[in-house]
Design a protein around this motif. Sequence first.
Motif, PDB file in Angstrom:
ATOM      1  N   ARG A 146       1.143  -1.178   0.318  1.00  0.00           N
ATOM      2  CA  ARG A 146      -0.065  -0.137   0.090  1.00  0.00           C
ATOM      3  C   ARG A 146       0.957   1.238  -0.173  1.00  0.00           C
ATOM      4  N   PRO A 147       1.130   2.029  -0.763  1.00  0.00           N
ATOM      5  CA  PRO A 147       1.269   3.555  -0.832  1.00  0.00           C
ATOM      6  C   PRO A 147       1.901   3.990   0.609  1.00  0.00           C
ATOM      7  N   LYS A 148       2.497   4.679   0.886  1.00  0.00           N
ATOM      8  CA  LYS A 148       2.518   5.834   1.794  1.00  0.00           C
ATOM      9  C   LYS A 148       1.539   7.320   1.579  1.00  0.00           C
ATOM     10  N   ARG A 149       1.541   7.353  -0.165  1.00  0.00           N
ATOM     11  CA  ARG A 149       0.837   8.731  -0.181  1.00  0.00           C
ATOM     12  C   ARG A 149      -0.707   8.332  -0.290  1.00  0.00           C
ATOM     13  N   LEU A 150      -1.053   6.590  -0.328  1.00  0.00           N
ATOM     14  CA  LEU A 150      -2.382   6.680   0.080  1.00  0.00           C
ATOM     15  C   LEU A 150      -2.695   6.874   1.239  1.00  0.00           C
ATOM     16  N   TRP A 151      -1.747   5.766   2.426  1.00  0.00           N
ATOM     17  CA  TRP A 151      -2.298   6.307   3.669  1.00  0.00           C
ATOM     18  C   TRP A 151      -2.545   7.662   4.415  1.00  0.00           C
ATOM     19  N   LEU A 152      -1.047   8.368   3.522  1.00  0.00           N
ATOM     20  CA  LEU A 152      -1.861   9.942   3.968  1.00  0.00           C
ATOM     21  C   LEU A 152      -2.739  10.130   4.058  1.00  0.00           C
ATOM     22  N   ALA A 153      -2.521  10.560   2.571  1.00  0.00           N
ATOM     23  CA  ALA A 153      -4.320  11.184   2.002  1.00  0.00           C
ATOM     24  C   ALA A 153      -6.076  10.307   2.571  1.00  0.00           C
ATOM     25  N   ALA A 154      -5.553   9.292   2.702  1.00  0.00           N
ATOM     26  CA  ALA A 154      -6.556   8.058   3.555  1.00  0.00           C
ATOM     27  C   ALA A 154      -6.990   9.100   5.130  1.00  0.00           C
ATOM     28  N   LEU A 155      -5.434   8.358   6.095  1.00  0.00           N
ATOM     29  CA  LEU A 155      -5.592   9.051   7.027  1.00  0.00           C
ATOM     30  C   LEU A 155      -6.080  10.790   7.145  1.00  0.00           C
ATOM     31  N   MET A 156      -5.912  10.910   6.709  1.00  0.00           N
ATOM     32  CA  MET A 156      -6.127  13.070   6.634  1.00  0.00           C
ATOM     33  C   MET A 156      -7.596  13.075   6.214  1.00  0.00           C
ATOM     34  N   ILE A 167      -9.858  10.766   6.668  1.00  0.00           N
ATOM     35  CA  ILE A 167     -10.532  10.564   7.897  1.00  0.00           C
ATOM     36  C   ILE A 167     -10.741  10.718   9.558  1.00  0.00           C
ATOM     37  N   VAL A 168      -9.263  11.655   9.540  1.00  0.00           N
ATOM     38  CA  VAL A 168      -9.477  12.670  10.411  1.00  0.00           C
ATOM     39  C   VAL A 168     -10.317  13.799  10.783  1.00  0.00           C
ATOM     40  N   VAL A 169      -9.935  13.871   9.423  1.00  0.00           N
ATOM     41  CA  VAL A 169     -10.720  15.983   8.867  1.00  0.00           C
ATOM     42  C   VAL A 169     -12.333  15.650   9.325  1.00  0.00           C
ATOM     43  N   GLY A 170     -12.719  14.475   7.983  1.00  0.00           N
ATOM     44  CA  GLY A 170     -13.887  14.166   8.041  1.00  0.00           C
ATOM     45  C   GLY A 170     -14.627  13.598   9.790  1.00  0.00           C
ATOM     46  N   LEU A 171     -14.273  12.843  10.539  1.00  0.00           N
ATOM     47  CA  LEU A 171     -14.308  13.006  12.140  1.00  0.00           C
ATOM     48  C   LEU A 171     -14.507  14.129  12.989  1.00  0.00           C
ATOM     49  N   LEU A 172     -14.010  14.981  12.433  1.00  0.00           N
ATOM     50  CA  LEU A 172     -13.781  16.165  13.117  1.00  0.00           C
ATOM     51  C   LEU A 172     -14.638  17.326  12.833  1.00  0.00           C
ATOM     52  N   GLY A 173     -14.951  16.777  11.329  1.00  0.00           N
ATOM     53  CA  GLY A 173     -16.353  17.541  10.892  1.00  0.00           C
ATOM     54  C   GLY A 173     -17.332  17.064  11.785  1.00  0.00           C
ATOM     55  N   LEU A 174     -17.381  16.260  11.510  1.00  0.00           N
ATOM     56  CA  LEU A 174     -18.631  15.070  12.198  1.00  0.00           C
ATOM     57  C   LEU A 174     -18.262  15.384  13.539  1.00  0.00           C
ATOM     58  N   PHE A 175     -17.848  15.691  14.423  1.00  0.00           N
ATOM     59  CA  PHE A 175     -18.223  15.893  16.024  1.00  0.00           C
ATOM     60  C   PHE A 175     -18.276  17.589  15.862  1.00  0.00           C
ATOM     61  N   PHE A 176     -17.751  18.535  15.298  1.00  0.00           N
ATOM     62  CA  PHE A 176     -18.853  20.026  14.518  1.00  0.00           C
ATOM     63  C   PHE A 176     -19.895  19.656  14.616  1.00  0.00           C
ATOM     64  N   ILE A 177     -20.047  19.136  13.402  1.00  0.00           N
ATOM     65  CA  ILE A 177     -21.148  19.332  13.397  1.00  0.00           C
ATOM     66  C   ILE A 177     -22.680  19.214  14.248  1.00  0.00           C
ATOM     67  N   SER A 178     -22.278  18.469  15.204  1.00  0.00           N
ATOM     68  CA  SER A 178     -22.873  17.926  15.497  1.00  0.00           C
ATOM     69  C   SER A 178     -22.905  18.831  16.911  1.00  0.00           C
ATOM     70  N   ALA A 184     -15.768   7.054   5.344  1.00  0.00           N
ATOM     71  CA  ALA A 184     -16.055   5.674   4.305  1.00  0.00           C
ATOM     72  C   ALA A 184     -15.222   5.198   3.439  1.00  0.00           C
ATOM     73  N   SER A 185     -15.023   6.423   2.122  1.00  0.00           N
ATOM     74  CA  SER A 185     -14.268   5.675   1.355  1.00  0.00           C
ATOM     75  C   SER A 185     -13.523   5.820   1.383  1.00  0.00           C
ATOM     76  N   SER A 186     -12.358   6.768   2.159  1.00  0.00           N
ATOM     77  CA  SER A 186     -11.356   6.883   3.065  1.00  0.00           C
ATOM     78  C   SER A 186     -10.769   5.336   3.658  1.00  0.00           C
ATOM     79  N   VAL A 187     -11.421   4.747   4.189  1.00  0.00           N
ATOM     80  CA  VAL A 187     -11.031   3.929   5.141  1.00  0.00           C
ATOM     81  C   VAL A 187     -11.301   2.033   3.863  1.00  0.00           C
ATOM     82  N   ILE A 188     -12.556   2.054   3.504  1.00  0.00           N
ATOM     83  CA  ILE A 188     -12.164   1.448   2.331  1.00  0.00           C
ATOM     84  C   ILE A 188     -11.124   1.328   1.297  1.00  0.00           C
ATOM     85  N   ALA A 189     -11.013   1.961   0.769  1.00  0.00           N
ATOM     86  CA  ALA A 189      -9.724   2.488   0.239  1.00  0.00           C
ATOM     87  C   ALA A 189      -8.438   2.285   0.728  1.00  0.00           C
TER      88      ALA A 189
END
Length: 144
Positions: free
Chosen positions: A8-18, A20-31, A62-67
């Motif tokens: 798995r390319p490191k760049r995929l790890w970087l983008a997907a983890l970024m 996931i974190v940004v999406g979860l923060l967005g979910l937290f703040f909108i909640s 979800a798409s980042s986790v599955i990718a």
Amino acid sequence: MNDAQPGRPKRLWLAALMNIVVGLLGLFFISFVSLSSRVPDEARLGSGTVAMALVTALFLVASSVIALIGRRGWDRLMLAAALVYYGGVLAQNTYLLIQAHKLIVPTQKIASNIVRSGIEIAINLWAVLSVKTRVFFRGVTAAS
């Protein structure tokens, strides 16, 4: 000839983890903004806005986790989710910056948000469209 699956390319790890974190923060703040009694009524978001924010953030996560798991085709869905999510933030901040002369808003903060969203889009483009990522997903079987 080596038939081993490329890692798995490191760049995929970087983008997907970024994403996931940004999406979860967005979910937290909108909640928080939607449910907290500390938020004044004037700052509350409409139900359509909340629904759209929740759907885009959930799609990004979800798409980042599955990718990241390595499902074929989900790298493109992750890129689409990133373009929708970060592109929406970029467009919203660009609109606010254009309207800044009419409003009392900190333009430096808005400009930095525009730059950050552009960098987040660029990281996703770099990660998903790179040769290493394409080779990785080409080696993934459709069933995995």
